[in-house]
Write a protein that holds these residues in place. Structure first.
Motif, PDB file in Angstrom:
ATOM      1  N   ASP A 222       0.839  -1.092  -0.208  1.00 54.96           N
ATOM      2  CA  ASP A 222       0.018   0.058  -0.055  1.00 54.96           C
ATOM      3  C   ASP A 222       0.775   1.271  -0.023  1.00 54.96           C
ATOM      4  OD1 ASP A 222      -2.197  -1.815   0.252  1.00 54.96           O
ATOM      5  OD2 ASP A 222      -2.409  -1.498   2.184  1.00 54.96           O
ATOM      6  N   TRP A 223       0.589   2.314  -0.928  1.00 54.64           N
ATOM      7  CA  TRP A 223       1.391   3.241  -1.134  1.00 54.64           C
ATOM      8  C   TRP A 223       0.790   4.809  -0.767  1.00 54.64           C
ATOM      9  CZ3 TRP A 223       4.031   2.026  -6.491  1.00 54.64           C
ATOM     10  CH2 TRP A 223       5.183   1.083  -6.203  1.00 54.64           C
ATOM     11  N   GLY A 224      -0.578   4.446  -0.221  1.00 56.22           N
ATOM     12  CA  GLY A 224      -1.350   5.727   0.029  1.00 56.22           C
ATOM     13  C   GLY A 224      -2.443   5.602   0.951  1.00 56.22           C
ATOM     14  N   THR A 225      -2.892   6.909   1.591  1.00 54.26           N
ATOM     15  CA  THR A 225      -4.032   6.978   2.199  1.00 54.26           C
ATOM     16  C   THR A 225      -5.234   7.050   1.107  1.00 54.26           C
ATOM     17  OG1 THR A 225      -4.083   9.315   2.501  1.00 54.26           O
ATOM     18  CG2 THR A 225      -2.984   8.162   4.098  1.00 54.26           C
ATOM     19  N   GLU A 226      -6.424   7.262   1.419  1.00 48.55           N
ATOM     20  CA  GLU A 226      -7.321   7.863   0.343  1.00 48.55           C
ATOM     21  C   GLU A 226      -7.443   9.000  -0.054  1.00 48.55           C
ATOM     22  OE1 GLU A 226     -11.283   6.212   1.544  1.00 48.55           O
ATOM     23  OE2 GLU A 226     -10.610   4.412   1.966  1.00 48.55           O
ATOM     24  N   LYS A 227      -6.679   9.865   0.660  1.00 46.40           N
ATOM     25  CA  LYS A 227      -6.356  11.469   0.296  1.00 46.40           C
ATOM     26  C   LYS A 227      -5.131  11.235  -0.769  1.00 46.40           C
ATOM     27  CE  LYS A 227      -5.302  15.847   1.831  1.00 46.40           C
ATOM     28  NZ  LYS A 227      -5.140  16.525   3.330  1.00 46.40           N
ATOM     29  N   ASP A 228      -4.063  10.802  -0.486  1.00 48.61           N
ATOM     30  CA  ASP A 228      -2.855  10.937  -1.461  1.00 48.61           C
ATOM     31  C   ASP A 228      -1.963   9.887  -0.846  1.00 48.61           C
ATOM     32  OD1 ASP A 228      -1.258  12.105  -3.226  1.00 48.61           O
ATOM     33  OD2 ASP A 228      -1.209  14.070  -2.538  1.00 48.61           O
ATOM     34  N   CYS A 262      -2.662  -2.299  -4.367  1.00 47.88           N
ATOM     35  CA  CYS A 262      -1.895  -1.185  -3.504  1.00 47.88           C
ATOM     36  C   CYS A 262      -3.205  -0.033  -3.344  1.00 47.88           C
ATOM     37  CB  CYS A 262      -1.294  -0.479  -4.660  1.00 47.88           C
ATOM     38  SG  CYS A 262      -0.316   0.777  -3.906  1.00 47.88           S
ATOM     39  N   CYS A 263      -3.330   0.126  -1.727  1.00 45.44           N
ATOM     40  CA  CYS A 263      -4.491   0.858  -1.350  1.00 45.44           C
ATOM     41  C   CYS A 263      -4.167   2.074  -1.226  1.00 45.44           C
ATOM     42  CB  CYS A 263      -4.770   0.398  -0.019  1.00 45.44           C
ATOM     43  SG  CYS A 263      -5.635  -1.548  -0.013  1.00 45.44           S
ATOM     44  N   GLY A 264      -5.029   2.974  -1.128  1.00 44.01           N
ATOM     45  CA  GLY A 264      -4.893   4.382  -1.146  1.00 44.01           C
ATOM     46  C   GLY A 264      -5.222   5.222  -2.574  1.00 44.01           C
ATOM     47  N   ASN A 265      -4.950   6.533  -2.501  1.00 41.89           N
ATOM     48  CA  ASN A 265      -5.187   7.389  -3.763  1.00 41.89           C
ATOM     49  C   ASN A 265      -3.922   7.357  -4.340  1.00 41.89           C
ATOM     50  OD1 ASN A 265      -5.543   8.968  -5.755  1.00 41.89           O
ATOM     51  ND2 ASN A 265      -6.291  10.755  -4.411  1.00 41.89           N
ATOM     52  N   ILE A 266      -3.535   6.332  -5.022  1.00 37.70           N
ATOM     53  CA  ILE A 266      -2.186   6.248  -5.627  1.00 37.70           C
ATOM     54  C   ILE A 266      -2.065   6.751  -7.357  1.00 37.70           C
ATOM     55  CG2 ILE A 266      -1.224   4.543  -3.937  1.00 37.70           C
ATOM     56  CD1 ILE A 266      -2.694   3.473  -7.386  1.00 37.70           C
ATOM     57  N   THR A 267      -3.102   7.677  -7.622  1.00 35.95           N
ATOM     58  CA  THR A 267      -3.168   8.096  -8.963  1.00 35.95           C
ATOM     59  C   THR A 267      -1.864   8.544  -9.488  1.00 35.95           C
ATOM     60  OG1 THR A 267      -5.548   8.560  -8.492  1.00 35.95           O
ATOM     61  CG2 THR A 267      -4.436   9.644 -10.612  1.00 35.95           C
ATOM     62  N   ARG A 268      -1.106   9.380  -8.588  1.00 34.63           N
ATOM     63  CA  ARG A 268       0.114   9.822  -9.317  1.00 34.63           C
ATOM     64  C   ARG A 268       1.248   8.903  -9.459  1.00 34.63           C
ATOM     65  NH1 ARG A 268       2.643  13.692  -5.033  1.00 34.63           N
ATOM     66  NH2 ARG A 268       0.663  14.181  -4.285  1.00 34.63           N
TER      67      ARG A 268
END
Length: 369
Positions: A222-228, A262-268
């Protein structure tokens, strides 16, 4: 061409028994007259070629969880979702790195037990972290039984490896705050640790692939929270990317597909995941606009998805579930590169969902072809 949606347990319809995800029960699902094997069809989807139907993990996969790979009480062996049994109460355990965990049913996963810290100084990780000796564990008993009694070469043999590199870093230093401070303040030590974990994972992959004819491996990091994201692109490029690439390159060198959970907001980070040659992403719909990512990157990376707009734990009538499945195929189906998870507890709804997904996606791909 229109394809039949057989009614529940209709006379003359071939069936197979399937275990329900997160439950101990089994149910009947229809067994279709496939034009190619589920494995061949899955490989078409993974290669971004037009498959014959959208693969369904319930019917097309043979999934082996990390906990099942080793014989014995290995609930926390590599720390991943406890798919192998029904879990209703919290329990604590040590994993094979000797890290303390608490399984939290309401969260659906293990949490680092508060106060746990194996390594207070990441620059001293070689003195405080003991990597498992894989030869001390019994991997062969379950593998032999599986290959003799369960294995179906027509289906996708899908194995879950459990915890990944940055998650292991976080677990040894005592939590996310400590892990992010280590990334920022001691990048060289963190990179060295992640590379050592990559060495271990490569050894683990070699062992598993020597026992099973694996088609796909899922790796959790997991590389992020649900924010970033937890860390920046610069940290990705300079610290995390290299060790992760070594793991993925080794898996893919064996002809095995790679799926990244990979959980979280990992859009970037999705462009980096494309650079890592990830075959499928298993990411959070509520954190990432997956339809937009499919539209933008769908020719280069695949997605494992749930029925679109499904609310977990909320009852849905058949007509609504059918429409959600059709929307899922319409959103993610173009050019392959997607497969679907079905999770229900009602046997009739499961039957109807399996039937609708197969029939509607056959019609969709016939049109595309």
């Amino acid at each position: 061409m229109k394809y039949e949606r057989p009614s529940f347990r209709a006379p003359g319809v071939p069936t197979e028994r399937k275990k329900l995800l997160f439950l101990s029960e089994e149910t009947d699902v229809p067994k279709f007259d496939y034009p190619v094997t589920p494995l061949e069809n899955f490989r078409l989807a993974a290669a971004h070629k037009t498959p014959y139907w959208m693969p369904n993990s319930m019917t097309d996969d043979q999934f082996v969880a990390a906990q099942e790979l080793v014989t014995g009480d290995v609930r926390g062996m590599q720390v991943s979702a406890d798919f192998t049994r029904v879990v209703t109460e919290s329990y604590t355990f040590k994993d094979w790195f000797n890290t303390d965990w608490t399984w939290v049913p309401s969260a659906g996963g293990p949490m680092l037990t508060p106060g746990t810290c194996l390594c207070q100084d990441i620059t001293a990780w070689e003195k405080t972290v003991k990597f498992p000796e894989l030869r001390e564990w019994d991997f062969t008993t379950f593998a032999d039984s599986f290959m003799k009694t369960v294995y179906d070469p027509a289906k996708v043999l899908h194995i879950d490896l459990g915890q990944g590199a940055t998650e292991r870093l976080i677990s040894i230093v005592g939590g996310y705050t400590e892990g992010m401070l280590a990334l920022a303040m001691e990048p060289d030590a963190v990179r060295d640790f992640l590379n050592r974990f990559a060495d271990f994972t490569i050894e683990y992959v070699d062992l598993v692939t020597s026992l099973y004819p694996v088609n796909m491996i899922t790796y959790h990091d997991d590389w992020g929270t649900e924010k970033d994201t937890f860390f920046s692109e610069k940290m990705m490029e300079e610290i995390v990317f290299g060790p992760t690439k070594r793991i993925i390159d080794h898996i893919r060198s064996k002809g095995v597909l790679f799926e990244f959970h990979c959980c979280g907001n990992i859009t970037r980070f999705i462009p980096y995941m494309i650079g890592l040659q990830v075959d499928f992403l298993q990411i959070q719909r509520r954190a990432v606009d997956i339809p937009a990512m499919k539209k933008k990157y769908g020719d280069r990376i695949g997605f494992n998805v749930w029925p679109e707009a499904l609310e977990f734990g909320v009852p849905h009538p058949k007509d609504e579930l059918v429409q959600k499945l059709r929307n899922t195929v319409d959103l993610y189906g173009t050019g392959g590169g997607a497969y679907v998870n079905i999770m229900e507890s009602d046997p009739v709804l499961i039957w109807d969902m399996v039937s609708e997904l197969y029939a509607y996606s056959r019609e969709f791909y016939d049109s595309e072809r």
